[in-house]
Design a protein around this motif. Structure first.
Motif, PDB file in Angstrom:
ATOM      1  N   GLU A 156       0.846  -1.193   0.000  1.00 46.97           N
ATOM      2  CA  GLU A 156       0.000   0.000   0.000  1.00 46.97           C
ATOM      3  C   GLU A 156       0.876   1.235   0.000  1.00 46.97           C
ATOM      4  OE1 GLU A 156      -3.733   0.090   2.227  1.00 46.97           O
ATOM      5  OE2 GLU A 156      -3.140  -1.848   3.076  1.00 46.97           O
ATOM      6  N   GLY A 157       0.462   2.231  -0.765  1.00 43.36           N
ATOM      7  CA  GLY A 157       1.222   3.469  -0.840  1.00 43.36           C
ATOM      8  C   GLY A 157       0.442   4.521  -1.581  1.00 43.36           C
ATOM      9  N   GLY A 158       1.161   5.502  -2.087  1.00 42.42           N
ATOM     10  CA  GLY A 158       0.543   6.618  -2.783  1.00 42.42           C
ATOM     11  C   GLY A 158      -0.208   6.234  -4.042  1.00 42.42           C
ATOM     12  N   MET A 159       0.109   5.071  -4.618  1.00 41.28           N
ATOM     13  CA  MET A 159      -0.570   4.606  -5.833  1.00 41.28           C
ATOM     14  C   MET A 159      -1.733   3.675  -5.507  1.00 41.28           C
ATOM     15  SD  MET A 159       1.049   6.171  -8.229  1.00 41.28           S
ATOM     16  CE  MET A 159       0.631   5.335  -9.728  1.00 41.28           C
ATOM     17  N   GLY A 160      -2.073   3.537  -4.215  1.00 40.75           N
ATOM     18  CA  GLY A 160      -3.184   2.680  -3.815  1.00 40.75           C
ATOM     19  C   GLY A 160      -2.711   1.313  -3.357  1.00 40.75           C
ATOM     20  N   LYS A 161      -3.671   0.399  -3.234  1.00 40.76           N
ATOM     21  CA  LYS A 161      -3.401  -0.957  -2.767  1.00 40.76           C
ATOM     22  C   LYS A 161      -3.147  -1.861  -3.974  1.00 40.76           C
ATOM     23  CE  LYS A 161      -5.401  -4.284   0.454  1.00 40.76           C
ATOM     24  NZ  LYS A 161      -6.575  -4.567   1.307  1.00 40.76           N
ATOM     25  N   MET A 162      -2.019  -2.569  -3.921  1.00 39.25           N
ATOM     26  CA  MET A 162      -1.623  -3.425  -5.038  1.00 39.25           C
ATOM     27  C   MET A 162      -1.147  -4.775  -4.510  1.00 39.25           C
ATOM     28  SD  MET A 162       0.681  -0.594  -7.039  1.00 39.25           S
ATOM     29  CE  MET A 162       1.382   0.025  -5.518  1.00 39.25           C
ATOM     30  N   TYR A 163      -1.306  -5.798  -5.326  1.00 38.62           N
ATOM     31  CA  TYR A 163      -0.711  -7.103  -5.053  1.00 38.62           C
ATOM     32  C   TYR A 163       0.355  -7.275  -6.115  1.00 38.62           C
ATOM     33  CZ  TYR A 163      -0.338 -11.973  -3.629  1.00 38.62           C
ATOM     34  OH  TYR A 163       0.122 -13.168  -3.128  1.00 38.62           O
ATOM     35  N   LEU A 164       1.612  -7.502  -5.680  1.00 37.68           N
ATOM     36  CA  LEU A 164       2.677  -7.554  -6.675  1.00 37.68           C
ATOM     37  C   LEU A 164       3.816  -8.481  -6.268  1.00 37.68           C
ATOM     38  CD1 LEU A 164       5.044  -5.577  -5.349  1.00 37.68           C
ATOM     39  CD2 LEU A 164       3.525  -3.828  -6.191  1.00 37.68           C
ATOM     40  N   ALA A 165       4.668  -8.747  -7.243  1.00 40.24           N
ATOM     41  CA  ALA A 165       5.860  -9.571  -7.044  1.00 40.24           C
ATOM     42  C   ALA A 165       6.951  -9.050  -7.965  1.00 40.24           C
ATOM     43  CB  ALA A 165       5.559 -11.035  -7.360  1.00 40.24           C
ATOM     44  N   TYR A 166       8.200  -9.234  -7.536  1.00 48.43           N
ATOM     45  CA  TYR A 166       9.359  -8.816  -8.316  1.00 48.43           C
ATOM     46  C   TYR A 166      10.263 -10.002  -8.624  1.00 48.43           C
ATOM     47  CZ  TYR A 166       8.373  -3.917  -7.235  1.00 48.43           C
ATOM     48  OH  TYR A 166       7.807  -2.676  -7.146  1.00 48.43           O
ATOM     49  N   LEU A 167      10.872  -9.960  -9.805  1.00 52.54           N
ATOM     50  CA  LEU A 167      11.864 -10.949 -10.244  1.00 52.54           C
ATOM     51  C   LEU A 167      12.975 -10.235 -11.010  1.00 52.54           C
ATOM     52  CD1 LEU A 167       9.588 -13.636 -11.971  1.00 52.54           C
ATOM     53  CD2 LEU A 167      10.907 -13.982  -9.872  1.00 52.54           C
ATOM     54  N   ARG A 168      14.119 -10.904 -11.097  1.00 50.73           N
ATOM     55  CA  ARG A 168      15.130 -10.536 -12.084  1.00 50.73           C
ATOM     56  C   ARG A 168      15.163 -11.664 -13.110  1.00 50.73           C
ATOM     57  NH1 ARG A 168      17.600  -5.847 -11.378  1.00 50.73           N
ATOM     58  NH2 ARG A 168      17.813  -5.109  -9.254  1.00 50.73           N
ATOM     59  N   ASP A 169      15.210 -11.308 -14.387  1.00 50.41           N
ATOM     60  CA  ASP A 169      15.292 -12.314 -15.442  1.00 50.41           C
ATOM     61  C   ASP A 169      16.715 -12.864 -15.502  1.00 50.41           C
ATOM     62  OD1 ASP A 169      16.898 -10.568 -16.955  1.00 50.41           O
ATOM     63  OD2 ASP A 169      15.397 -10.240 -18.508  1.00 50.41           O
ATOM     64  N   PRO A 170      16.991 -13.854 -16.368  1.00 47.96           N
ATOM     65  CA  PRO A 170      18.335 -14.433 -16.419  1.00 47.96           C
ATOM     66  C   PRO A 170      19.452 -13.432 -16.735  1.00 47.96           C
ATOM     67  CG  PRO A 170      16.793 -15.914 -17.460  1.00 47.96           C
ATOM     68  CD  PRO A 170      16.048 -14.636 -17.180  1.00 47.96           C
ATOM     69  N   SER A 171      19.122 -12.275 -17.328  1.00 52.95           N
ATOM     70  CA  SER A 171      20.131 -11.253 -17.620  1.00 52.95           C
ATOM     71  C   SER A 171      20.184 -10.155 -16.572  1.00 52.95           C
ATOM     72  CB  SER A 171      19.876 -10.637 -19.006  1.00 52.95           C
ATOM     73  OG  SER A 171      20.070 -11.604 -20.010  1.00 52.95           O
ATOM     74  N   GLY A 172      19.352 -10.252 -15.536  1.00 49.70           N
ATOM     75  CA  GLY A 172      19.368  -9.261 -14.463  1.00 49.70           C
ATOM     76  C   GLY A 172      18.358  -8.146 -14.585  1.00 49.70           C
ATOM     77  N   ASN A 173      17.525  -8.146 -15.636  1.00 51.76           N
ATOM     78  CA  ASN A 173      16.501  -7.105 -15.774  1.00 51.76           C
ATOM     79  C   ASN A 173      15.455  -7.278 -14.671  1.00 51.76           C
ATOM     80  OD1 ASN A 173      17.334  -5.816 -18.341  1.00 51.76           O
ATOM     81  ND2 ASN A 173      17.029  -7.891 -19.109  1.00 51.76           N
ATOM     82  N   LYS A 174      15.052  -6.180 -14.050  1.00 49.40           N
ATOM     83  CA  LYS A 174      14.075  -6.208 -12.969  1.00 49.40           C
ATOM     84  C   LYS A 174      12.664  -6.128 -13.549  1.00 49.40           C
ATOM     85  CE  LYS A 174      12.870  -3.883  -8.659  1.00 49.40           C
ATOM     86  NZ  LYS A 174      13.167  -2.703  -7.813  1.00 49.40           N
ATOM     87  N   LEU A 175      11.817  -7.058 -13.100  1.00 49.35           N
ATOM     88  CA  LEU A 175      10.443  -7.164 -13.575  1.00 49.35           C
ATOM     89  C   LEU A 175       9.480  -7.149 -12.405  1.00 49.35           C
ATOM     90  CD1 LEU A 175      11.055 -10.217 -15.927  1.00 49.35           C
ATOM     91  CD2 LEU A 175      11.155  -7.798 -16.553  1.00 49.35           C
ATOM     92  N   CYS A 176       8.261  -6.728 -12.670  1.00 50.17           N
ATOM     93  CA  CYS A 176       7.213  -6.722 -11.653  1.00 50.17           C
ATOM     94  C   CYS A 176       5.909  -7.206 -12.285  1.00 50.17           C
ATOM     95  CB  CYS A 176       7.029  -5.293 -11.123  1.00 50.17           C
ATOM     96  SG  CYS A 176       5.702  -5.111  -9.910  1.00 50.17           S
ATOM     97  N   ALA A 177       5.177  -8.029 -11.560  1.00 45.44           N
ATOM     98  CA  ALA A 177       3.798  -8.365 -11.920  1.00 45.44           C
ATOM     99  C   ALA A 177       2.919  -7.637 -10.914  1.00 45.44           C
ATOM    100  CB  ALA A 177       3.558  -9.868 -11.853  1.00 45.44           C
ATOM    101  N   LEU A 178       1.952  -6.872 -11.389  1.00 49.24           N
ATOM    102  CA  LEU A 178       1.185  -5.982 -10.526  1.00 49.24           C
ATOM    103  C   LEU A 178      -0.309  -6.110 -10.797  1.00 49.24           C
ATOM    104  CD1 LEU A 178       2.040  -2.387  -9.624  1.00 49.24           C
ATOM    105  CD2 LEU A 178      -0.238  -2.911 -10.460  1.00 49.24           C
ATOM    106  N   HIS A 179      -1.070  -6.308  -9.719  1.00 45.98           N
ATOM    107  CA  HIS A 179      -2.524  -6.293  -9.781  1.00 45.98           C
ATOM    108  C   HIS A 179      -3.013  -5.158  -8.878  1.00 45.98           C
ATOM    109  CE1 HIS A 179      -6.714  -7.366  -9.602  1.00 45.98           C
ATOM    110  NE2 HIS A 179      -6.635  -7.459  -8.303  1.00 45.98           N
ATOM    111  N   ARG A 180      -3.712  -4.188  -9.449  1.00 46.31           N
ATOM    112  CA  ARG A 180      -4.286  -3.088  -8.659  1.00 46.31           C
ATOM    113  C   ARG A 180      -5.561  -3.576  -7.993  1.00 46.31           C
ATOM    114  NH1 ARG A 180      -1.363   1.259  -9.328  1.00 46.31           N
ATOM    115  NH2 ARG A 180      -0.249   1.537 -11.279  1.00 46.31           N
ATOM    116  N   MET A 181      -5.629  -3.418  -6.681  1.00 42.09           N
ATOM    117  CA  MET A 181      -6.773  -3.881  -5.910  1.00 42.09           C
ATOM    118  C   MET A 181      -7.777  -2.745  -5.746  1.00 42.09           C
ATOM    119  SD  MET A 181      -4.531  -6.064  -3.195  1.00 42.09           S
ATOM    120  CE  MET A 181      -5.781  -7.251  -2.704  1.00 42.09           C
TER     121      MET A 181
END
Length: 126
Positions: free
Chosen positions: A100-125
């Motif tokens: 929870e923050g200034g952008m509202g309530k979210m359900y999310l997860a973070y990963l780095r791909d095999p090359s190190g790129n940062k990714l996020c999967a985000l669901h706005r609640m």
């Protein structure tokens, strides 16, 4: 707003395995490889692409950069994260869950791909 997002990779075979799995959880078909060896993932709203850098130098992850994928629900966020870890990605930050923050309530997860790129999967609640 965006037509496409492209990230660099050093091992396109490892990237294809990873992205076919994580984007497959979002209903996106397996990547298409063009004549230059670049991977393209098509969706109704845009394209995600993976390539070796055209200057021949090694790919590096953007410091402070994140590519976020909009996800339909928390279960899909969890599936995305699990598929990423099972296919060469690295879990980072907090485990998948509610933030929870200034952008509202979210359900999310973070990963780095095999090359190190940062990714996020985000669901706005609601």
């Amino acid at each position: 707003m965006f037509s496409h997002v492209m990230v660099g990779a050093n091992d396109l075979d490892a990237s294809k395995k990873f992205y076919d799995a994580v984007l497959g959880t979002l209903g996106i078909p397996a990547g298409i490889t063009d004549e230059k060896g670049r991977l393209f993932y098509m969706s109704p709203t845009g394209v995600f692409a993976v390539t070796k850098p055209i200057n021949g130098a090694p790919a590096t992850a953007a410091n402070g950069g994140t590519v976020g994928f909009m996800v339909a629900d928390p279960a899909t966020v969890n599936a995305w994260h699990a598929a990423g870890v099972a296919n060469g990605g690295t879990t980072i930050e907090d485990p998948p869950g509610v933030r929870e923050g200034g952008m509202g309530k979210m359900y999310l997860a973070y990963l780095r791909d095999p090359s190190g790129n940062k990714l996020c999967a985000l669901h706005r609640m609601g």
